[in-house]
Scaffold this motif. Structure first.
Motif, short mmCIF file in Angstrom:
data_model
loop_
_atom_site.label_atom_id
_atom_site.label_comp_id
_atom_site.label_asym_id
_atom_site.label_seq_id
_atom_site.Cartn_x
_atom_site.Cartn_y
_atom_site.Cartn_z
N ALA A 198 -1.77 10.96 4.32
CA ALA A 198 -1.51 10.00 3.24
C ALA A 198 -0.13 9.38 3.41
O ALA A 198 0.04 8.16 3.25
CB ALA A 198 -1.63 10.69 1.89
N LYS A 199 0.84 10.20 3.79
CA LYS A 199 2.21 9.69 4.01
C LYS A 199 2.23 8.61 5.07
O LYS A 199 2.91 7.59 4.93
CB LYS A 199 3.11 10.84 4.48
N LEU B 212 3.36 3.86 3.22
CA LEU B 212 4.40 2.86 3.32
C LEU B 212 3.81 1.47 3.55
O LEU B 212 4.12 0.52 2.82
CB LEU B 212 5.34 3.21 4.47
N TRP B 213 2.92 1.35 4.55
CA TRP B 213 2.38 0.05 4.86
C TRP B 213 1.48 -0.49 3.76
O TRP B 213 1.49 -1.68 3.46
CB TRP B 213 1.65 0.07 6.21
N LEU B 214 0.72 0.42 3.15
CA LEU B 214 -0.13 -0.03 2.03
C LEU B 214 0.74 -0.65 0.94
O LEU B 214 0.41 -1.68 0.36
CB LEU B 214 -0.93 1.15 1.47
N LEU B 215 1.84 0.02 0.66
CA LEU B 215 2.75 -0.45 -0.39
C LEU B 215 3.35 -1.81 -0.04
O LEU B 215 3.32 -2.75 -0.84
CB LEU B 215 3.89 0.54 -0.56
N ILE C 53 -7.31 11.81 0.57
CA ILE C 53 -6.21 10.91 0.97
C ILE C 53 -6.23 9.65 0.08
O ILE C 53 -5.18 9.19 -0.38
CB ILE C 53 -6.35 10.50 2.46
N GLY C 54 -7.43 9.12 -0.15
CA GLY C 54 -7.56 7.95 -1.01
C GLY C 54 -7.03 8.24 -2.41
O GLY C 54 -6.36 7.40 -3.02
N PHE C 55 -7.29 9.43 -2.89
CA PHE C 55 -6.80 9.84 -4.20
C PHE C 55 -5.27 9.81 -4.23
O PHE C 55 -4.66 9.21 -5.13
CB PHE C 55 -7.33 11.25 -4.49
#
Lengths: 445, 445
Positions: A276-277, A281-284, B356-358
């Motif tokens: 997830a980490k 960053l890129w999603l944000l 991860i989506g969560f």
């Protein structure tokens, strides 16, 4: 496999039968067995491996199982295994172990090897120094072919490759290389200095591994010498490691292009927090950038109020623009990674992409016009407005998609960042701006 | 380079000086010179190359220049060059030439070689047979080490590698392999059959080159024998070709993932018509698919009429959904290409991605809530509706992104197709459906 476990569980353990099984197997396959073994058997099975192959098998075992094995071994056994491992495998292994295991391992290797390990661990990540090994054959220039042969026979068994020897001066400066082929085809009395290749393709400890891989590919090498700042030979990189480097570099590029922070850990062995980490960053960044596109839209709320049907073409325009742009950026990024496209090609590439965009725009525009016309009340003006927007969007997208990676490289940013996700976000805003400007013009809103 | 041109233009040409220059250069670098040479010099310069290296240099020259050279050579010169080329380089060269050049070349090689060339050209594209070469060393099992050495010395100079010999029966069945290392460390009187490796990792002519590359990586090989349907040895693949295969396969995946039809031609040497063709099909498919998303939108025109502000969050939702999904699909596609993830891992992967989506949804949702709240008139209900949509979109996107590549592989479709462009299109429709459903529910439209 079942047979091996059965033998292990028997008392007394039928070592002979086990060794017969192992003798017919490739060390890589033996190492593979450990992955599916239950934790309690791992230490036991490793102990009964024939001594001659134990170190080689160990090099191919996965880090998790390596750790279990080391924790099960005595100090003396550790010392035996590690001293037989090639330096590159030793370093790979140590890099994956927790601090307490590393400490115990380092206490049980010779002083020389410990010094070397520490030195290699200090080289920058992904440098030639960090992937090299130190088991190479070095010859003196005054040796005869017969002497060289004798020397290789005596020392070769513990070297990672004996197919290329390196010729050094007494103070270890690299002055030549000699392939086993040349040696085998030469006369016993000839001198090494007369038959060696003087123009040796080599690399420096701090060179990037991607550059090293490029040289292997260009010159079809099996191994390459690594020298320090004083041109002294300190190690070699072998082609088996280069296979991994090439794949690793491609994976890194693919991950960056997919808006991920690259990671060398395999997916199945990485925890969800870490995964997830790597994505957050890129999603944000991209989510916040996309609000620009939202702002563009809100600037055209009046147009949408007058002509609400405009909204239904937004997804098609955004997606096609994004795809057209990421097609270009994908090709350019890969071409630059392979050295086929360089920064100096910017204008040539741009002109190419404009013409490609023109061709794609014509074909897609034509089909789009027919579709919009037929499916939306035979409104030719609407179909024309959408088609013109599509056409312009595709050309702009192709231009943005090819330019950004090249510009990134020029300002020393990794071009792979300029891939689909970022291009899409940028082209989105542009496509909506074009769309509503054209619509306002045509419908005089 | 300038010096070479200057010598070429002098009369008489100073061949000695030229040969001295070439002697200090690597054949790969000499081949590189031809790329920057003007067309008229290419034939001339090639002719003055020392005979001993001409064929090797030729193998490294780019196809366009190879063609110019062949057109400038006499039949006898062609015959000399081609007969000295390794079979894999010969086939690579012939595959790139136009029909008239191919015809002339085939007329000027020996009957044996012509037969072999035609046979290799018939193997499927990207099969082991199509990338193998036929210059290998084969030994008889009854030879002694001394006899084997003699044989290698006599025949080795024209072999692509002498570092692994293959042991065959009189009817050419592969029964063992013998590394030069083992040979060099053995006693002259030992028999080949006693010291050879019987468990030979090999491949079949029709096996896919990607599988072959995988075996090289797994077993750290320098060469691998290729056998036909009757287990007869017909050729070998060498590691230098594997470096190219690995890169080629990565490039192909990257291109497919970028919604391109893959092409082996370098970008700078491909015409715009071809480049446009390679992009058109996918752009069209995706453009037409995106109209589904448009249809979803048109179904909610009433909601948009009541609450026009909803429109400005559409790009952010679509983009974030697309990015979240393509992150997952990128990792899964690459993991499957590297053999780290298999179809049987579907449920495990799915559960991982949901979690991860969560996590991503929580973090992005939180930031999004604050942003929407502050920037859109402190409307908490609106911010909540957008955030809930974002959260659900991310989870759905991660699920779609990880499942589709795995399902594709199960039904024998290339997983790389299920990358960013297609995932984005699919997730777009889903995200808008979620968004407007939630909005209608919350605002009771």
């Amino acid at each position: 496999m079942d047979e091996i476990i059965e033998i292990i569980n028997g008392t007394p353990i039928d070592i002979k039968r086990l060794h017969a099984i192992f003798a017919g197997m490739n060390p890589v396959d033996i190492a593979g067995l450990f992955e599916d073994m239950d934790k309690d058997s791992i230490g036991q099975v490793f102990r009964v491996l024939p001594k001659a192959i134990a170190a080689e098998v160990f090099a191919y075992i996965e880090p998790d199982e390596q750790q279990l094995i080391v924790e099960n071994l005595t100090d003396k056994e550790i010392s035996e295994i590690i001293n037989k491992l090639f330096m590159d495998d030793t370093v790979d292994f140590i890099e994956e172990m927790p601090a307490n295991v590393v400490k115990r391992v380092l206490q049980n290797v010779g002083v020389e090897k410990r010094k070397l390990i520490n030195q290699i661990l200090r080289y920058p990540e992904d440098s030639a120094g960090s992937v090299m090994t130190t088991e190479y054959i070095n010859l003196g220039e005054d040796m005869t072919v017969a002497e060289a042969f004798d020397f290789i026979r005596k020392t070769g068994v513990n070297k990672e490759t004996i197919y290329t020897s390196y010729v050094i001066t007494p103070d270890r400066k690299l002055i030549g290389s000699l392939s086993a082929k040349t040696l085998m085809l030469a006369q016993p009395g000839e001198r090494v200095s007369d038959i060696m290749e003087k123009n040796v393709i080599h690399t420096h400890t701090t060179d990037d591994q991607e550059m090293v891989a490029g040289l292997f590919k260009k010159y079809d090498l099996l191994s390459m010498p690594v020298v320090d700042n004083d041109d002294r030979l300190v190690g070699i990189v072998t082609v088996d490691d280069v296979l991994e480097i090439i794949e690793e570099e491609s994976t890194e590029d693919i991950e960056i292009m997919g808006a991920l922070q690259p990671s060398e850990e395999p997916y199945m062995k990485t925890g969800i927090i870490q995964l997830a980490k790597n994505r957050m960053l890129w999603l944000l960044v991209l989510m916040l950038s996309a609000t620009v596109t939202g702002a563009v839209l809100s600037g055209f709320e009046d147009a949408l109020a007058v002509l609400p049907i405009l909204v239904i073409f937004i997804p098609m325009l955004m997606d096609t623009g994004g795809n057209a742009g990421s097609q270009s950026s994908t090709l350019i990024i890969r071409g630059m990674a392979l050295g086929e496209i360089e920064s100096k090609n910017l204008l040539e590439v741009l002109w190419k992409e404009v013409r490609i965009g023109f061709l794609c725009g014509i074909v897609l525009g034509f089909i789009n016009f027919i579709r919009v016309y037929l499916m939306n009340g035979r409104n030719a003006v609407l179909a024309f407005a959408v088609t013109m927007s599509l056409f312009c969007t595709i050309i702009i997208a192709k231009m943005v998609g090819c330019m950004l990676p090249i510009v990134a490289k020029k300002i020393k940013v990794d071009p792979a960042i300029m891939a689909a996700p970022l291009i899409t976000t940028i082209v989105d805003a542009a496509s909506l701006l074009i769309y509503f400007s054209i619509a306002k013009l045509i419908f005089k809103i």
